[in-house]
Design a protein around this motif. Structure first.
Motif, short mmCIF file in Angstrom:
data_model
loop_
_atom_site.label_atom_id
_atom_site.label_comp_id
_atom_site.label_asym_id
_atom_site.label_seq_id
_atom_site.Cartn_x
_atom_site.Cartn_y
_atom_site.Cartn_z
N LYS A 133 -2.95 5.30 -2.86
CA LYS A 133 -3.92 6.30 -2.42
C LYS A 133 -3.23 7.65 -2.30
O LYS A 133 -2.28 7.80 -1.55
CB LYS A 133 -4.54 5.89 -1.07
CG LYS A 133 -5.36 4.60 -1.16
CD LYS A 133 -6.15 4.34 0.11
CE LYS A 133 -5.26 4.03 1.29
NZ LYS A 133 -6.04 3.63 2.49
N ASN A 134 -3.72 8.60 -3.10
CA ASN A 134 -3.13 9.94 -3.11
C ASN A 134 -1.64 9.88 -3.43
O ASN A 134 -0.83 10.60 -2.86
CB ASN A 134 -3.36 10.66 -1.79
CG ASN A 134 -3.12 12.15 -1.88
OD1 ASN A 134 -3.38 12.76 -2.92
ND2 ASN A 134 -2.61 12.74 -0.81
N GLU B 273 0.85 -1.19 0.00
CA GLU B 273 0.00 0.00 0.00
C GLU B 273 0.88 1.24 0.00
O GLU B 273 1.84 1.33 0.77
CB GLU B 273 -0.92 0.00 1.21
CG GLU B 273 -1.97 1.09 1.20
CD GLU B 273 -3.03 0.88 2.26
OE1 GLU B 273 -3.23 1.81 3.07
OE2 GLU B 273 -3.64 -0.21 2.30
N ILE B 274 0.54 2.17 -0.90
CA ILE B 274 1.23 3.45 -0.98
C ILE B 274 0.24 4.52 -0.58
O ILE B 274 -0.76 4.74 -1.26
CB ILE B 274 1.76 3.71 -2.39
CG1 ILE B 274 2.71 2.59 -2.82
CG2 ILE B 274 2.46 5.06 -2.46
CD1 ILE B 274 3.10 2.64 -4.28
N ASP C 18 -4.14 -0.86 -8.23
CA ASP C 18 -5.28 0.06 -8.09
C ASP C 18 -4.81 1.46 -7.73
O ASP C 18 -4.57 1.76 -6.56
CB ASP C 18 -6.24 -0.43 -6.99
CG ASP C 18 -7.05 -1.64 -7.41
OD1 ASP C 18 -6.76 -2.20 -8.47
OD2 ASP C 18 -7.97 -2.01 -6.66
N PRO C 19 -4.67 2.35 -8.73
CA PRO C 19 -4.43 3.76 -8.40
C PRO C 19 -5.74 4.42 -7.96
O PRO C 19 -6.74 4.38 -8.69
CB PRO C 19 -3.94 4.35 -9.73
CG PRO C 19 -3.66 3.18 -10.63
CD PRO C 19 -4.58 2.09 -10.17
N VAL D 2 -6.15 -4.34 -13.47
CA VAL D 2 -5.88 -2.96 -13.04
C VAL D 2 -7.23 -2.29 -12.84
O VAL D 2 -8.14 -2.47 -13.64
CB VAL D 2 -5.05 -2.19 -14.09
CG1 VAL D 2 -5.05 -0.69 -13.79
CG2 VAL D 2 -3.61 -2.71 -14.14
N ALA D 3 -7.38 -1.52 -11.76
CA ALA D 3 -8.61 -0.77 -11.52
C ALA D 3 -8.23 0.65 -11.13
O ALA D 3 -7.62 0.87 -10.08
CB ALA D 3 -9.45 -1.42 -10.43
#
Length: 443
Positions: free
Chosen positions: A210-211, A185-186, A235-236, A256-257
């Motif tokens: 996330k962000n 997780e980023i 997932d961006p 990819v989502a």
């Protein structure tokens, strides 16, 4: 017609400018004819070898200590062999280099990931676990190397009689949410690089951003069984300036989502020369309330995904999806090769109506299946441009509340209500593009 159920408009001349637009160099510096491949770190702060005999069987402490003490701009290298660890937190500017033949396995004990006492159980929120590897407020660094990170989602949770994946499947049957860790997780990170690494068997999503402000995925392999529920690839979310290139993804949910929640928009995402296998396809949504724009997908194969090119949302989470370009895409073995739907959850309630506009598909080839273009209503229609889009005659259109612009390359089969067009180009030759998934050896 008083209600626009299926409004099709054909414009032959002047379409190329609409169908092919340049990706703003200032918006995303990666968009050029020759994308620069990331380079491996020049300096290594430490090299770790697997322990052969040790009491706890866990490398968490020494891995975290090595990360914390590694100077910015350098890499911690794991040499060939097996490492086992609990959750790790990355440091700004530090790269985790997992060498060829090295395996970093996630511990299966729910208690060490616990956030609120619910990790490894069911509830109605599903946010009870911290991720295996966390980038939080970091700038630079990443994960590279030809080794493997294994989330062990199919292994029994320590002290339990079911695996992470079995828990997720049980949540589906019981109408609950599973509390499982994501692999990576980023959160609020920037300029993160993933290069050459294999990610497999995540308990939940493999990589969530996330962000995030700037991330590159180059030559990444994501490998998880098709029946592993909710194991999205990349997932961006509410992020921008994301590059996914030369990567291979097969997983149990969206390959990819691209999403945008209340945290803000997602924009400037470029996917180039990727290969997707089993999974739910190249998706945008279902959360689009923050707005999704400036997305470019070119040189993609979708080999056996359930959906192919997909935008999904509904009135509980909808927003504006615009300026989306798909180019040079090959598909086979898909139930819904085109799946653009504003009613993802038919039981959803709310006032966030999804709007999809300024979306173009050029040089797209596929087989049979359902071709779905379903807008919300006459006041919220889809706006699509199609040029050189070819499927077999057995493919069937489902079109509602949509406005189509058809370019000189034509569309086959012809959408309902339209005369056949003399196309100016032949269907793409996809035979040379199909390649087997490149499996990575690991201990």
């Amino acid at each position: 017609m008083s209600i626009l159920r299926c409004h099709l408009k054909v414009i032959i001349a002047g379409m190329l400018a609409v169908l092919v637009s340049a990706f703003s160099v200032t918006a995303l510096a990666h968009d050029s004819p020759d994308l620069p491949e990331p380079v491996l770190p020049a300096h290594i702060c430490a090299r770790l070898v697997p322990r052969q005999v040790y009491s706890s069987g866990d490398d968490t402490q020494r891995l975290q200590s090595a990360i914390d003490n590694c100077p910015q701009g350098e890499a911690l290298q794991l040499l060939a062999g097996r490492f086992s660890s609990g959750p790790l937190t990355m440091k700004s500017g530090v790269t985790l280099w997992i060498s060829h033949g090295a395996l970093l396995a996630a511990n299966t004990d729910p208690r060490i990931y616990d956030e609120n006492g619910h990790c490894g159980t069911l509830d109605h929120k599903g946010n009870g676990c911290r991720p295996f590897i966390l980038f939080k407020n970091t700038d630079g660094g990443g994960i590279v190397g030809e080794g493997v990170i294994d989330g062990q989602g199919g292994k029994l949770m320590k002290g339990e009689d079911e695996s992470w994946w079995q828990l997720a499947r049980r949540a589906q049957t019981e109408g609950a949410a599973q509390n499982v860790p994501r692999l990576i997780e980023i959160d609020d990170g920037s300029n993160i690089i993933f290069h050459g690494i294999t990610l497999r068997n995540s308990p939940g999503f493999h990589v969530t951003l996330k962000n995030a402000r700037g991330a590159t995925f180059w030559g990444v392999r994501i490998d998880t069984p098709a029946n592993a529920r909710n194991t999205d690839g990349i997932d961006p979310i509410s992020s921008q300036n994301i590059l996914i290139a030369h990567s291979f993804i097969r997983t149990g949910d969206d390959n990819v989502a691209i999403k945008a929640g209340a945290g803000g928009p997602t924009r400037h995402v470029l996917l180039v020369d990727n290969h997707f296998y089993w999974g739910h396809g190249m998706s945008i949504g279902s959360e689009t309330v923050g707005g999704v724009s400036n997305i470019r997908v070119r040189g993609l194969t979708l080999d056996g995904t359930t959906s192919g090119l997909r935008i999904k949302s509904d009135i509980s989470r909808g927003g504006i999806v615009s300026d989306i370009r798909y180019e040079d895409v090959c598909m086979r073995g898909n139930r819904r090769p085109l799946d653009f739907d504003t009613r993802y959850d038919v039981h959803a309630s709310g006032s966030n109506i999804p709007v999809y506009r300024d979306i173009s598909l050029s040089h797209i080839a596929g087989e049979t299946g359902q071709l779905v273009l379903r807008g919300y209503d006459a006041a919220h229609t889809l706006h699509f441009a199609l040029d050189g889009v070819y499927f077999s005659n057995a493919a069937r259109w489902l079109i509602e509340s949509a406005q189509l612009l058809i370019g000189p390359g034509g569309v086959s089969p012809v959408p309902p209500g339209e005369a056949s067009l003399q196309r100016s180009s032949a269907p793409a030759d996809c035979a040379k593009n199909w390649i087997p998934f490149p499996v990575t050896d690991a201990p």
